[in-house]
Design a protein around this motif. Sequence first.
Motif, PDB file in Angstrom:
ATOM      1  N   VAL A 218       0.830  -1.207   0.000  1.00  0.00           N
ATOM      2  CA  VAL A 218       0.000   0.000   0.000  1.00  0.00           C
ATOM      3  C   VAL A 218       0.867   1.261   0.000  1.00  0.00           C
ATOM      4  CG1 VAL A 218      -1.620   1.366   1.369  1.00  0.00           C
ATOM      5  CG2 VAL A 218      -2.006  -1.087   1.062  1.00  0.00           C
ATOM      6  N   LEU A 219       1.863   1.309   0.858  1.00  0.00           N
ATOM      7  CA  LEU A 219       2.711   2.498   0.959  1.00  0.00           C
ATOM      8  C   LEU A 219       3.480   2.757  -0.335  1.00  0.00           C
ATOM      9  CD1 LEU A 219       4.123   2.039   4.588  1.00  0.00           C
ATOM     10  CD2 LEU A 219       2.497   3.779   3.816  1.00  0.00           C
ATOM     11  N   MET A 220       4.094   1.709  -0.889  1.00  0.00           N
ATOM     12  CA  MET A 220       4.913   1.899  -2.082  1.00  0.00           C
ATOM     13  C   MET A 220       4.082   2.210  -3.324  1.00  0.00           C
ATOM     14  SD  MET A 220       7.898   1.983  -1.158  1.00  0.00           S
ATOM     15  CE  MET A 220       9.503   1.310  -0.771  1.00  0.00           C
ATOM     16  N   ILE A 221       2.958   1.531  -3.493  1.00  0.00           N
ATOM     17  CA  ILE A 221       2.114   1.789  -4.658  1.00  0.00           C
ATOM     18  C   ILE A 221       1.502   3.180  -4.562  1.00  0.00           C
ATOM     19  CG2 ILE A 221      -0.039   1.115  -5.796  1.00  0.00           C
ATOM     20  CD1 ILE A 221       0.711  -1.795  -5.146  1.00  0.00           C
ATOM     21  N   LEU A 222       1.045   3.558  -3.368  1.00  0.00           N
ATOM     22  CA  LEU A 222       0.485   4.899  -3.183  1.00  0.00           C
ATOM     23  C   LEU A 222       1.518   5.969  -3.532  1.00  0.00           C
ATOM     24  CD1 LEU A 222      -1.934   6.565  -2.147  1.00  0.00           C
ATOM     25  CD2 LEU A 222      -0.911   6.451   0.133  1.00  0.00           C
ATOM     26  N   ALA A 223       2.765   5.753  -3.093  1.00  0.00           N
ATOM     27  CA  ALA A 223       3.813   6.744  -3.326  1.00  0.00           C
ATOM     28  C   ALA A 223       4.218   6.834  -4.796  1.00  0.00           C
ATOM     29  CB  ALA A 223       5.030   6.425  -2.465  1.00  0.00           C
ATOM     30  N   PHE A 224       4.561   5.696  -5.403  1.00  0.00           N
ATOM     31  CA  PHE A 224       5.118   5.711  -6.758  1.00  0.00           C
ATOM     32  C   PHE A 224       4.065   5.833  -7.849  1.00  0.00           C
ATOM     33  CE2 PHE A 224       8.831   4.036  -4.553  1.00  0.00           C
ATOM     34  CZ  PHE A 224       9.863   4.672  -5.219  1.00  0.00           C
ATOM     35  N   VAL A 225       2.903   5.250  -7.629  1.00  0.00           N
ATOM     36  CA  VAL A 225       1.876   5.265  -8.672  1.00  0.00           C
ATOM     37  C   VAL A 225       1.020   6.522  -8.608  1.00  0.00           C
ATOM     38  CG1 VAL A 225      -0.150   4.050  -9.580  1.00  0.00           C
ATOM     39  CG2 VAL A 225       1.836   2.747  -8.798  1.00  0.00           C
ATOM     40  N   VAL A 226       0.787   7.038  -7.399  1.00  0.00           N
ATOM     41  CA  VAL A 226      -0.139   8.169  -7.250  1.00  0.00           C
ATOM     42  C   VAL A 226       0.567   9.458  -6.819  1.00  0.00           C
ATOM     43  CG1 VAL A 226      -2.200   9.013  -6.075  1.00  0.00           C
ATOM     44  CG2 VAL A 226      -2.022   6.586  -6.685  1.00  0.00           C
ATOM     45  N   MET A 227       1.225   9.447  -5.671  1.00  0.00           N
ATOM     46  CA  MET A 227       1.693  10.699  -5.059  1.00  0.00           C
ATOM     47  C   MET A 227       2.819  11.368  -5.831  1.00  0.00           C
ATOM     48  SD  MET A 227       1.469   9.446  -1.070  1.00  0.00           S
ATOM     49  CE  MET A 227       1.909  11.041  -0.353  1.00  0.00           C
ATOM     50  N   PHE A 228       3.891  10.639  -6.132  1.00  0.00           N
ATOM     51  CA  PHE A 228       5.012  11.252  -6.849  1.00  0.00           C
ATOM     52  C   PHE A 228       4.571  11.879  -8.179  1.00  0.00           C
ATOM     53  CE2 PHE A 228       8.532   8.779  -4.538  1.00  0.00           C
ATOM     54  CZ  PHE A 228       9.013   9.925  -3.924  1.00  0.00           C
ATOM     55  N   ALA A 240       2.551  28.225 -11.082  1.00  0.00           N
ATOM     56  CA  ALA A 240       2.578  29.469 -10.310  1.00  0.00           C
ATOM     57  C   ALA A 240       3.553  29.317  -9.154  1.00  0.00           C
ATOM     58  CB  ALA A 240       1.176  29.808  -9.802  1.00  0.00           C
ATOM     59  N   LYS A 241       3.844  30.430  -8.514  1.00  0.00           N
ATOM     60  CA  LYS A 241       4.821  30.413  -7.421  1.00  0.00           C
ATOM     61  C   LYS A 241       4.377  29.519  -6.280  1.00  0.00           C
ATOM     62  CE  LYS A 241       7.449  33.423  -4.348  1.00  0.00           C
ATOM     63  NZ  LYS A 241       7.720  34.819  -3.923  1.00  0.00           N
ATOM     64  N   TRP A 242       3.072  29.518  -5.975  1.00  0.00           N
ATOM     65  CA  TRP A 242       2.599  28.728  -4.835  1.00  0.00           C
ATOM     66  C   TRP A 242       2.749  27.232  -5.078  1.00  0.00           C
ATOM     67  CZ3 TRP A 242      -1.505  25.312  -5.255  1.00  0.00           C
ATOM     68  CH2 TRP A 242      -2.317  25.440  -6.385  1.00  0.00           C
ATOM     69  N   THR A 243       2.613  26.786  -6.334  1.00  0.00           N
ATOM     70  CA  THR A 243       2.811  25.365  -6.611  1.00  0.00           C
ATOM     71  C   THR A 243       4.278  24.978  -6.459  1.00  0.00           C
ATOM     72  OG1 THR A 243       2.998  25.842  -8.978  1.00  0.00           O
ATOM     73  CG2 THR A 243       0.834  25.182  -8.146  1.00  0.00           C
ATOM     74  N   VAL A 244       5.163  25.920  -6.826  1.00  0.00           N
ATOM     75  CA  VAL A 244       6.595  25.665  -6.649  1.00  0.00           C
ATOM     76  C   VAL A 244       6.921  25.537  -5.165  1.00  0.00           C
ATOM     77  CG1 VAL A 244       8.922  26.584  -6.974  1.00  0.00           C
ATOM     78  CG2 VAL A 244       7.212  26.822  -8.792  1.00  0.00           C
ATOM     79  N   ASN A 245       6.305  26.411  -4.357  1.00  0.00           N
ATOM     80  CA  ASN A 245       6.557  26.366  -2.917  1.00  0.00           C
ATOM     81  C   ASN A 245       6.010  25.100  -2.270  1.00  0.00           C
ATOM     82  OD1 ASN A 245       7.822  28.866  -3.029  1.00  0.00           O
ATOM     83  ND2 ASN A 245       5.926  30.010  -2.599  1.00  0.00           N
ATOM     84  N   LEU A 246       4.907  24.568  -2.831  1.00  0.00           N
ATOM     85  CA  LEU A 246       4.319  23.347  -2.283  1.00  0.00           C
ATOM     86  C   LEU A 246       4.998  22.080  -2.803  1.00  0.00           C
ATOM     87  CD1 LEU A 246       0.454  24.051  -2.353  1.00  0.00           C
ATOM     88  CD2 LEU A 246       1.947  23.838  -0.346  1.00  0.00           C
ATOM     89  N   HIS A 247       5.681  22.198  -3.926  1.00  0.00           N
ATOM     90  CA  HIS A 247       6.268  21.020  -4.570  1.00  0.00           C
ATOM     91  C   HIS A 247       7.273  20.310  -3.657  1.00  0.00           C
ATOM     92  CE1 HIS A 247       7.798  18.411  -7.716  1.00  0.00           C
ATOM     93  NE2 HIS A 247       9.036  18.808  -7.457  1.00  0.00           N
ATOM     94  N   GLY A 248       8.173  21.063  -3.075  1.00  0.00           N
ATOM     95  CA  GLY A 248       9.194  20.456  -2.219  1.00  0.00           C
ATOM     96  C   GLY A 248       8.613  19.738  -1.013  1.00  0.00           C
ATOM     97  N   PRO A 249       7.774  20.421  -0.195  1.00  0.00           N
ATOM     98  CA  PRO A 249       7.192  19.740   0.968  1.00  0.00           C
ATOM     99  C   PRO A 249       6.350  18.525   0.605  1.00  0.00           C
ATOM    100  CG  PRO A 249       6.981  22.121   1.202  1.00  0.00           C
ATOM    101  CD  PRO A 249       7.486  21.872  -0.190  1.00  0.00           C
ATOM    102  N   LEU A 252       8.668  15.719  -0.330  1.00  0.00           N
ATOM    103  CA  LEU A 252       9.362  15.227   0.863  1.00  0.00           C
ATOM    104  C   LEU A 252       8.433  14.367   1.710  1.00  0.00           C
ATOM    105  CD1 LEU A 252      11.480  18.329   1.974  1.00  0.00           C
ATOM    106  CD2 LEU A 252      12.318  16.161   1.031  1.00  0.00           C
ATOM    107  N   PHE A 253       7.158  14.743   1.762  1.00  0.00           N
ATOM    108  CA  PHE A 253       6.180  13.917   2.478  1.00  0.00           C
ATOM    109  C   PHE A 253       6.049  12.553   1.798  1.00  0.00           C
ATOM    110  CE2 PHE A 253       1.751  12.404   2.796  1.00  0.00           C
ATOM    111  CZ  PHE A 253       1.701  12.165   4.162  1.00  0.00           C
ATOM    112  N   THR A 254       5.996  12.572   0.465  1.00  0.00           N
ATOM    113  CA  THR A 254       5.928  11.309  -0.281  1.00  0.00           C
ATOM    114  C   THR A 254       7.176  10.477  -0.038  1.00  0.00           C
ATOM    115  OG1 THR A 254       4.657  12.432  -1.996  1.00  0.00           O
ATOM    116  CG2 THR A 254       5.556  10.277  -2.550  1.00  0.00           C
ATOM    117  N   LEU A 255       8.326  11.140   0.045  1.00  0.00           N
ATOM    118  CA  LEU A 255       9.572  10.433   0.307  1.00  0.00           C
ATOM    119  C   LEU A 255       9.539   9.766   1.684  1.00  0.00           C
ATOM    120  CD1 LEU A 255      12.364   9.757  -0.773  1.00  0.00           C
ATOM    121  CD2 LEU A 255      13.203  11.898   0.198  1.00  0.00           C
ATOM    122  N   ALA A 256       8.911  10.429   2.661  1.00  0.00           N
ATOM    123  CA  ALA A 256       8.765   9.827   3.988  1.00  0.00           C
ATOM    124  C   ALA A 256       7.903   8.566   3.918  1.00  0.00           C
ATOM    125  CB  ALA A 256       8.148  10.839   4.954  1.00  0.00           C
ATOM    126  N   VAL A 257       6.855   8.608   3.088  1.00  0.00           N
ATOM    127  CA  VAL A 257       6.011   7.418   2.883  1.00  0.00           C
ATOM    128  C   VAL A 257       6.834   6.288   2.282  1.00  0.00           C
ATOM    129  CG1 VAL A 257       4.024   6.493   1.623  1.00  0.00           C
ATOM    130  CG2 VAL A 257       3.899   8.773   2.653  1.00  0.00           C
TER     131      VAL A 257
END
Length: 377
Positions: A218-228, A240-249, A252-257
């Motif tokens: 569940v964790l790996m499929i959710l991360a690689f297939v959907v979230m990333f 837009a600038k706000w999407t760039v600012n949200l991209h990193g966090p 990183l959350f997906t990377l934690a998953v």
Amino acid sequence: MARHAFAWLWAVPVLAQLQSFHPLGHDEITYSINVPDKTAQSGSGSIYFQMNSTRQVQWFALGQGTGMAGANIFVTYTSGNNVTVSPRSGIAQVEPSYNKDARITILNGSGVHDGVITANIRCDTCLKWNSGTENVNSSSSPWIWAVKFGDSLESTSVSETITRHDDQGVVSIDMKKATGGSSENPFAQLAQVSVSSADPSFSSFSDMINQKQTAHAVLMILAFVVMFPCFALGLHLFPAKWTVNLHGPSQLFTLAVVIAGLGVGVSMARDLSLVHHYHPIIGMVVVACLVVFQPAMGVLQHLFFRRTGGKGIFAYTHRWFGRLLIILGIINAGLGFKLAHGPLGAVIATSVVAGVIALGYVAVVWLGQRPGKRSGD
């Protein structure tokens, strides 16, 4: 999927040391394994195992491996009062094929006696076969079992057709506890031994493996297939600038998953002695690259953009290497399904979702880009 069934195990103090188990819910079936001292010390030679059933079966089997694919399987059925032991090679979820390269000997004491089916077997090719090896010094060697109840096959053919099992599972055997003795037939006096009760300190191997397997998938499929891919796609859908600012966090959350999924996967691989298998190796390499390389490239591009207002080599490296790692992660998910004999429904669902997201990604990135739209990552 092979059901990971808990089995009671115990040591039997006979001339040779045995490790025996009953599959859960099948106290009428007993499997026993012995590794001679000489084999354990040299890492080569024969091992012995016994298959015993006090209930009428059409066939029952014992094998080395975590699932049917690539397993070294031994199927036992009867003809009159005689037993036939058919060495076979596991091929995913289809009938295993006869393995002509296997070298086994059916030992004295084998046969049908008072309704009890017994097969005492010496195997000379069980430490290495076409698709696997056995570590006789492992404290958690994976073995599989299966049974089909019904009337006897009444066959002496080692390539007899068998129908699908009624039940199956995998257990972890401590080969060190199965090591001892130098008997030519370690089961000769087994019937005379009073077998002790199962050790209550053994916990449910099946529940633990199933829980880890589900969590990892569940964790790996959710991360690689959907979230990333979806979080990356946000940069193109909303430049837009706000999407760039949200991209990193968000990434990183997906990377934690992913790291959590990797931890569960490595733990399971250690339980099943699969750490050196291609699936966990690919997974560890991909995650290491994600942890070390991708954040560094992202930060460097962010700094470059703040200084110049444009894209540098860091942006393109971050983007294309990230896409490559996502693709490798999805491919490795497929390899994981193959290794675990994942249910067809889960495989189809994952494939469909991955395909839809991939098509959407390509459509947005390559067909939906508008001139003049630019972001820093």
